[in-house]
Structure formats: C-alpha cells, structure tokens
Scaffold this motif. Structure first.
Motif, short mmCIF file in Angstrom:
data_model
loop_
_atom_site.label_atom_id
_atom_site.label_comp_id
_atom_site.label_asym_id
_atom_site.label_seq_id
_atom_site.Cartn_x
_atom_site.Cartn_y
_atom_site.Cartn_z
N HIS A 4 -22.31 42.44 -4.13
CA HIS A 4 -21.22 41.75 -4.34
C HIS A 4 -21.11 40.23 -3.59
N GLU A 5 -21.97 40.06 -2.46
CA GLU A 5 -21.99 38.89 -1.78
C GLU A 5 -22.96 37.84 -2.42
N PRO A 6 -22.55 36.70 -2.52
CA PRO A 6 -23.35 35.65 -2.82
C PRO A 6 -24.89 35.73 -2.07
N SER A 7 -25.83 35.10 -2.68
CA SER A 7 -26.99 34.95 -1.96
C SER A 7 -26.91 33.82 -0.89
N PRO A 8 -27.83 33.83 -0.20
CA PRO A 8 -27.90 32.65 0.89
C PRO A 8 -27.99 31.29 0.15
N ASP A 11 -24.56 30.62 -1.51
CA ASP A 11 -23.63 30.06 -0.10
C ASP A 11 -23.87 28.55 -0.10
N LEU A 12 -24.99 28.29 0.18
CA LEU A 12 -25.30 26.88 0.54
C LEU A 12 -25.05 25.98 -0.69
N GLU A 13 -25.26 26.42 -1.97
CA GLU A 13 -25.06 25.49 -3.10
C GLU A 13 -23.44 25.14 -2.81
N ARG A 14 -22.84 26.17 -2.83
CA ARG A 14 -21.21 26.13 -2.87
C ARG A 14 -20.71 25.12 -1.63
N ALA A 133 -33.83 33.01 3.97
CA ALA A 133 -32.47 33.23 3.95
C ALA A 133 -32.15 32.62 5.18
N ALA A 134 -33.04 32.69 6.36
CA ALA A 134 -32.69 31.96 7.62
C ALA A 134 -32.79 30.25 7.10
N SER A 135 -33.53 29.90 6.60
CA SER A 135 -33.66 28.52 6.18
C SER A 135 -32.44 27.99 5.55
N ALA A 136 -31.68 28.85 4.54
CA ALA A 136 -30.47 28.59 3.95
C ALA A 136 -29.31 28.66 4.91
N ALA A 162 -13.79 31.32 4.91
CA ALA A 162 -14.31 32.29 6.22
C ALA A 162 -15.32 33.18 5.78
N ASP A 163 -15.62 33.64 4.72
CA ASP A 163 -16.71 34.74 4.25
C ASP A 163 -18.11 33.93 4.58
N THR A 164 -18.19 32.56 4.13
CA THR A 164 -19.37 31.87 4.49
C THR A 164 -19.76 31.94 5.96
N CYS A 165 -18.74 31.67 6.61
CA CYS A 165 -18.98 31.41 7.93
C CYS A 165 -19.40 32.69 8.72
N ALA A 166 -18.66 33.80 8.20
CA ALA A 166 -18.96 35.02 8.74
C ALA A 166 -20.44 35.43 8.56
N ARG A 167 -20.87 35.28 7.31
CA ARG A 167 -22.46 35.38 6.90
C ARG A 167 -23.13 34.38 7.78
N VAL A 168 -22.96 33.41 8.13
CA VAL A 168 -23.73 32.41 8.95
C VAL A 168 -23.70 33.15 10.44
N LEU A 169 -22.68 33.50 10.94
CA LEU A 169 -22.65 34.07 12.16
C LEU A 169 -23.56 35.24 12.43
N ALA A 170 -23.27 36.24 11.26
CA ALA A 170 -24.11 37.56 11.37
C ALA A 170 -25.76 37.10 11.19
#
Length: 215
Positions: A4-8, A11-14, A133-136, A162-170
C-alpha cells in the motif's frame, strides 16, 4: 515496504513535483539571491546544488564497468568563491522558470534510473554504496531539506508529507527517534532543528546499507 506504500521512485517523483510547485511561488527573481536558510549559498545556488545532487545520484547508478567505488568524473565548477561545486548549472538567461526546469528534469532522471536499475546495482557514495532504493532516499533527503533551506530564504511555507519523511528516516536514519514528528525529526537528523531532550546536531550522516529482504 508494504503493497500500500508508494515505491521509492514514486515518493521521489511526488516530492520533486511538490518542491517545484512550492518554489514557483517565490516573490521574484531578486529573492533567489537571498541566503538559503542556514547555508552559505544563495537560494539560486542551492537549487543548482540540489539539481546537481539528483543528477549525480542518477548517473552513479548507471556505472557498471569497474572501478565502481569512484564518483563518475563529471567536471565540477564553482561559479564564485565559497559557492557549491556543481556539474549542473542553470542558464541565468532562462530565469527562475529555467532554474526550476533544471531541478525537475534532474529529479526525473534519478526517478527513471531508480525504476530501471537492477536491484543489485550499487552507486558509490561517501556514506556507503547505495542500492536503487537508497539512491531514491538520498534524493529525497536532498530535496526535502534543501527545499526547506530555500523556502526560508524565499519566505515560503514548506511542509512535506509526514509519511514520506517517515520512510526516509526508516531507510537512511535508523537511529533517529520514531516517536516524534517525522518532518521535525528529519530536520533534526540533518542538523537543522532541535528535538525535545536532544541537542541540535553539528555533524550527521545517513546510512546506505541495503535492506535485507526476508527469505
């Protein structure tokens, strides 16, 4: 990442799109010569630096012939003493519209490379070899925090999802707290904010180590 989550790459494109839409609201060309937040660069220089980061992460994913533990040697140039050393520079005659086109297309290049690179691809970086994924995620950190820097100098509001920020942190900051606001925490993790009970960081890094997939 759940189904259900966007791909890396998504996320980057958005995030690049949201950044460009935000920066379009800057009050005028002169404002781009203002200092970008706590940086020593102008907002224009910071936009070029961000474009250069996205470009560099993209081309690094395309390197397949050894040696792989080096940066692709595009020439770097600083346009003034103390300015960022970039391969990517926007044509000043194209104005802010052109500058933001350079930013958006650099982001699109990284998005495309992340989507098409094989999972075992590794991009050289001083913080460790990065998989797609890390590059994104690296591109996301750069876009999120440098848009914040520019928004401070340009007098704009920038509040990314916030969801994008949370995924980057993780993905890149596994030691960051998980019980605080993700955007504030990302600013703290990159030395731009304080968190209750935690001092402001003066040095920081992210971690590119590929995430193990369950067997």
């Amino acid at each position: 990442m759940s189904e259900h989550e966007p791909s890396p790459a998504d996320d980057l494109e958005r995030t690049v799109r949201l950044a460009v839409e935000t920066l379009r609201d800057a009050p005028g060309t002169d404002a781009w010569e203002s200092k970008a937040g706590s940086l020593d660069w102008t907002c224009w220089e910071t936009a070029e630096h961000l474009s250069d980061d996205l470009f560099a992460y993209a081309v690094q994913l395309g390197l397949t012939t050894p040696p792989l533990d080096v940066s692709v040697p595009f020439a770097l140039e600083s346009r003034r003493p103390g300015g960022p050393r970039n391969s990517v520079h926007a044509d000043r005659e194209a104005g802010v519209t052109g500058l933001l086109q350079v930013l958006q297309t650099s982001g699109a290049l990284l998005v495309a490379m992340v989507r098409t690179a094989p999972p075992d691809a590794r991009a050289h970086h001083v913080f460790g070899a990065a998989d797609p994924a890390a590059s994104a995620a690296m591109g996301l950190v750069e876009t999120l925090v440098h848009t914040y820097d520019m928004s401070q100098g340009l007098g704009l509001a920038w509040a990314p999802p916030a969801d994008t920020c949370a995924r980057v942190l993780a993905r890149l900051f596994p030691g960051a707290p998980r019980d605080t606001d993700p955007w504030t925490t990302l600013l703290w993790a990159t030395g731009r904010a304080e968190l209750p009970g935690r001092p402001r960081l003066t040095t920081w890094r992210w971690h590119n180590e590929p995430v193990s997939q369950p067997s």
